[in-house]
Design a protein around this motif. Structure first.
Motif, PDB file in Angstrom:
ATOM      1  N   SER A  94       0.813  -1.213   0.000  1.00 25.27           N
ATOM      2  CA  SER A  94       0.000   0.000   0.000  1.00 25.27           C
ATOM      3  C   SER A  94       0.849   1.266   0.000  1.00 25.27           C
ATOM      4  O   SER A  94       0.358   2.336  -0.380  1.00 25.27           O
ATOM      5  CB  SER A  94      -0.950  -0.001   1.204  1.00 25.27           C
ATOM      6  OG  SER A  94      -0.234   0.145   2.421  1.00 25.27           O
ATOM      7  N   LEU A  95       2.104   1.175   0.421  1.00 21.40           N
ATOM      8  CA  LEU A  95       2.980   2.346   0.484  1.00 21.40           C
ATOM      9  C   LEU A  95       3.898   2.466  -0.729  1.00 21.40           C
ATOM     10  O   LEU A  95       4.678   3.414  -0.815  1.00 21.40           O
ATOM     11  CB  LEU A  95       3.838   2.279   1.754  1.00 21.40           C
ATOM     12  CG  LEU A  95       3.095   2.422   3.082  1.00 21.40           C
ATOM     13  CD1 LEU A  95       4.034   2.143   4.255  1.00 21.40           C
ATOM     14  CD2 LEU A  95       2.468   3.807   3.216  1.00 21.40           C
ATOM     15  N   SER A 100       3.315   8.472  -0.936  1.00 18.59           N
ATOM     16  CA  SER A 100       3.003   7.730   0.284  1.00 18.59           C
ATOM     17  C   SER A 100       3.782   8.284   1.473  1.00 18.59           C
ATOM     18  O   SER A 100       4.946   8.661   1.350  1.00 18.59           O
ATOM     19  CB  SER A 100       3.347   6.246   0.118  1.00 18.59           C
ATOM     20  OG  SER A 100       2.532   5.648  -0.854  1.00 18.59           O
ATOM     21  N   TYR A 101       3.103   8.308   2.615  1.00 17.77           N
ATOM     22  CA  TYR A 101       3.783   8.673   3.855  1.00 17.77           C
ATOM     23  C   TYR A 101       3.076   8.003   5.019  1.00 17.77           C
ATOM     24  O   TYR A 101       1.988   7.430   4.866  1.00 17.77           O
ATOM     25  CB  TYR A 101       3.849  10.197   4.046  1.00 17.77           C
ATOM     26  CG  TYR A 101       2.520  10.899   4.268  1.00 17.77           C
ATOM     27  CD1 TYR A 101       2.079  11.221   5.550  1.00 17.77           C
ATOM     28  CD2 TYR A 101       1.714  11.284   3.197  1.00 17.77           C
ATOM     29  CE1 TYR A 101       0.884  11.889   5.759  1.00 17.77           C
ATOM     30  CE2 TYR A 101       0.514  11.946   3.399  1.00 17.77           C
ATOM     31  CZ  TYR A 101       0.106  12.244   4.677  1.00 17.77           C
ATOM     32  OH  TYR A 101      -1.092  12.901   4.887  1.00 17.77           O
ATOM     33  N   SER A 118       7.725  10.924   4.894  1.00 20.23           N
ATOM     34  CA  SER A 118       7.536  10.386   3.544  1.00 20.23           C
ATOM     35  C   SER A 118       8.358   9.115   3.325  1.00 20.23           C
ATOM     36  O   SER A 118       9.418   8.924   3.928  1.00 20.23           O
ATOM     37  CB  SER A 118       7.933  11.428   2.500  1.00 20.23           C
ATOM     38  OG  SER A 118       7.044  12.520   2.513  1.00 20.23           O
ATOM     39  N   ALA A 156      -0.850   4.275   9.151  1.00 21.82           N
ATOM     40  CA  ALA A 156      -0.708   4.273   7.689  1.00 21.82           C
ATOM     41  C   ALA A 156      -1.837   3.450   7.053  1.00 21.82           C
ATOM     42  O   ALA A 156      -2.568   2.744   7.757  1.00 21.82           O
ATOM     43  CB  ALA A 156       0.658   3.680   7.327  1.00 21.82           C
ATOM     44  N   PRO A 157      -1.974   3.538   5.703  1.00 26.47           N
ATOM     45  CA  PRO A 157      -1.150   4.304   4.757  1.00 26.47           C
ATOM     46  C   PRO A 157      -1.795   5.646   4.403  1.00 26.47           C
ATOM     47  O   PRO A 157      -3.026   5.765   4.374  1.00 26.47           O
ATOM     48  CB  PRO A 157      -1.134   3.392   3.539  1.00 26.47           C
ATOM     49  CG  PRO A 157      -2.514   2.749   3.562  1.00 26.47           C
ATOM     50  CD  PRO A 157      -2.870   2.584   5.018  1.00 26.47           C
ATOM     51  N   TYR A 158      -0.974   6.633   4.105  1.00 23.36           N
ATOM     52  CA  TYR A 158      -1.413   7.932   3.588  1.00 23.36           C
ATOM     53  C   TYR A 158      -0.745   8.155   2.239  1.00 23.36           C
ATOM     54  O   TYR A 158       0.378   7.687   2.023  1.00 23.36           O
ATOM     55  CB  TYR A 158      -1.055   9.057   4.563  1.00 23.36           C
ATOM     56  CG  TYR A 158      -1.838   8.996   5.855  1.00 23.36           C
ATOM     57  CD1 TYR A 158      -3.051   9.668   5.988  1.00 23.36           C
ATOM     58  CD2 TYR A 158      -1.371   8.258   6.938  1.00 23.36           C
ATOM     59  CE1 TYR A 158      -3.778   9.601   7.172  1.00 23.36           C
ATOM     60  CE2 TYR A 158      -2.093   8.188   8.125  1.00 23.36           C
ATOM     61  CZ  TYR A 158      -3.304   8.863   8.231  1.00 23.36           C
ATOM     62  OH  TYR A 158      -4.020   8.792   9.403  1.00 23.36           O
ATOM     63  N   TRP A 159      -1.417   8.914   1.351  1.00 25.47           N
ATOM     64  CA  TRP A 159      -0.943   8.984  -0.041  1.00 25.47           C
ATOM     65  C   TRP A 159      -0.825  10.391  -0.615  1.00 25.47           C
ATOM     66  O   TRP A 159      -0.445  10.543  -1.763  1.00 25.47           O
ATOM     67  CB  TRP A 159      -1.897   8.172  -0.935  1.00 25.47           C
ATOM     68  CG  TRP A 159      -1.991   6.729  -0.565  1.00 25.47           C
ATOM     69  CD1 TRP A 159      -0.992   5.802  -0.547  1.00 25.47           C
ATOM     70  CD2 TRP A 159      -3.169   6.021  -0.171  1.00 25.47           C
ATOM     71  NE1 TRP A 159      -1.464   4.576  -0.166  1.00 25.47           N
ATOM     72  CE2 TRP A 159      -2.801   4.679   0.077  1.00 25.47           C
ATOM     73  CE3 TRP A 159      -4.503   6.386  -0.010  1.00 25.47           C
ATOM     74  CZ2 TRP A 159      -3.720   3.707   0.481  1.00 25.47           C
ATOM     75  CZ3 TRP A 159      -5.407   5.420   0.401  1.00 25.47           C
ATOM     76  CH2 TRP A 159      -5.012   4.094   0.635  1.00 25.47           C
TER      77      TRP A 159
END
Length: 323
Positions: A94-95, A100-101, A118, A156-159
């Motif tokens: 997913s990262l 992605s961070y 990041s 996470a995940p963040y995008w």
């Protein structure tokens, strides 16, 4: 481009609808903004209102916090730390995209210590994620106190670490320029990897800024690219060497990983026909659009929650209120 297309990074994912849908602040859905008519700003093939209805008018469960293991810790220089962290297979996958961070903190710290970091590289065969962290304050210094084989928490995940993802994703077999400065070297690497795999001809300008270490040399060598080292900021302006380079060479896409002043100066100076993507320099705290730390205000009483809003970099500074 004279029409701003706004998107939401989470629309259509397992994290939508989020808490913004409950407060009348949904980024895309007109119904969930309090209007009586249906006029989604950017249709993803998913009705956010219907998703909220099916979920009992409750927000979807947010990101989870994962306990992971530090495999390697390297102090590259006085205030520059590299971590290689073992994560689950699903989290690694997913990262493994540009932008992605994660929010990272030590296990003994409370969630106020969550700091956005990041992704520099993902080894998806061995489920190892690499980060380079600039040690600047109490949050990052607390992380630096951890040792190899210690546990570490990742939310996470963040995008949304890159703005202009649509421009990036549609660019293939083109002439591309990547400009990166300082700590921007780390989030640049997934972008370079993406553009390289799309068959683009990549030119790379690097500015180490206040750092001394070329900590991405080994990663860049994988792509057979010879970087050009030059200063990219001179008293808040573009140096003559960079201006000359932009004038002589024409690119279909320019990606910028650096401070806002560098991004703004390049977009203002360069040809309007060029597409852009850039790092997202908004101050992140919750990552969910709730706390307001990431918000920027624009003319017409427009507020953009930059932890979730996807927008063309040409519109990041246009109409922005600085005071």
């Amino acid at each position: 481009m004279d029409y701003e297309i706004i998107d939401c990074i989470d629309c259509g994912t397992e994290y939508c609808p989020c808490h913004l849908a409950l407060s009348g602040d949904c980024i895309l859905c007109s119904h969930l903004q309090g209007n009586e008519f249906c006029d989604c700003k950017n249709w993803h093939g998913v009705c956010i209102y219907k998703e909220l209805f099916d979920n009992g008018f409750k927000a979807k469960e947010g990101r989870k916090t994962y306990k992971c293991k530090i495999l390697n810790k390297t102090l590259l220089e006085e205030n520059l730390l590299e971590l290689r962290i073992l994560v689950s297979k699903a989290l690694a996958e997913s990262l493994n995209v540009p932008g992605s961070y994660v929010f990272m903190r030590a296990p003994n710290d409370n969630l106020y210590y969550d700091t956005p970091i990041s992704i520099m590289d993902v080894d998806d065969e061995n489920n190892i994620v690499s980060f380079v962290i600039e040690l600047k304050g109490i949050k990052t210094k607390s992380i630096s106190n951890l040792n190899e084989h210690d546990d570490i928490l990742l939310r996470a995940p963040y995008w949304n670490g890159v703005l202009g993802l649509k421009n990036l994703n549609k660019t293939h077999d083109k002439n591309v320029l990547i400009i990166s400065r300082g700590i921007g070297f780390a989030p640049m690497m997934p972008v370079l990897k993406k553009l390289y795999t799309r068959g683009n001809n990549i030119s790379l300008i690097l500015d180490k800024g206040a750092f001394k270490t070329d900590y991405i040399d080994e990663l860049i060598n994988k792509y057979n690219i010879t970087p050009i080292y030059m200063n990219t900021i001179d008293k808040g302006e573009l140096p003559k060497a960079l201006k000359d380079y932009l004038t002589i060479n024409k690119f279909d896409l320019i990606h910028i990983d650096g401070p806002d002043i560098l991004i703004s100066n390049i977009i203002t100076y360069n040809d309007d026909s060029t597409s852009y993507s850039c790092c997202n320099n908004a101050k992140m705290c919750c990552g969910e659009g709730i706390c307001g730390a990431c918000t920027s205000r624009y003319k017409g009483h427009v507020v953009k929650r930059l932890c979730k809003v996807q927008v063309d970099p040409k519109f990041i500074f246009e109409g922005r209120r600085l005071i």
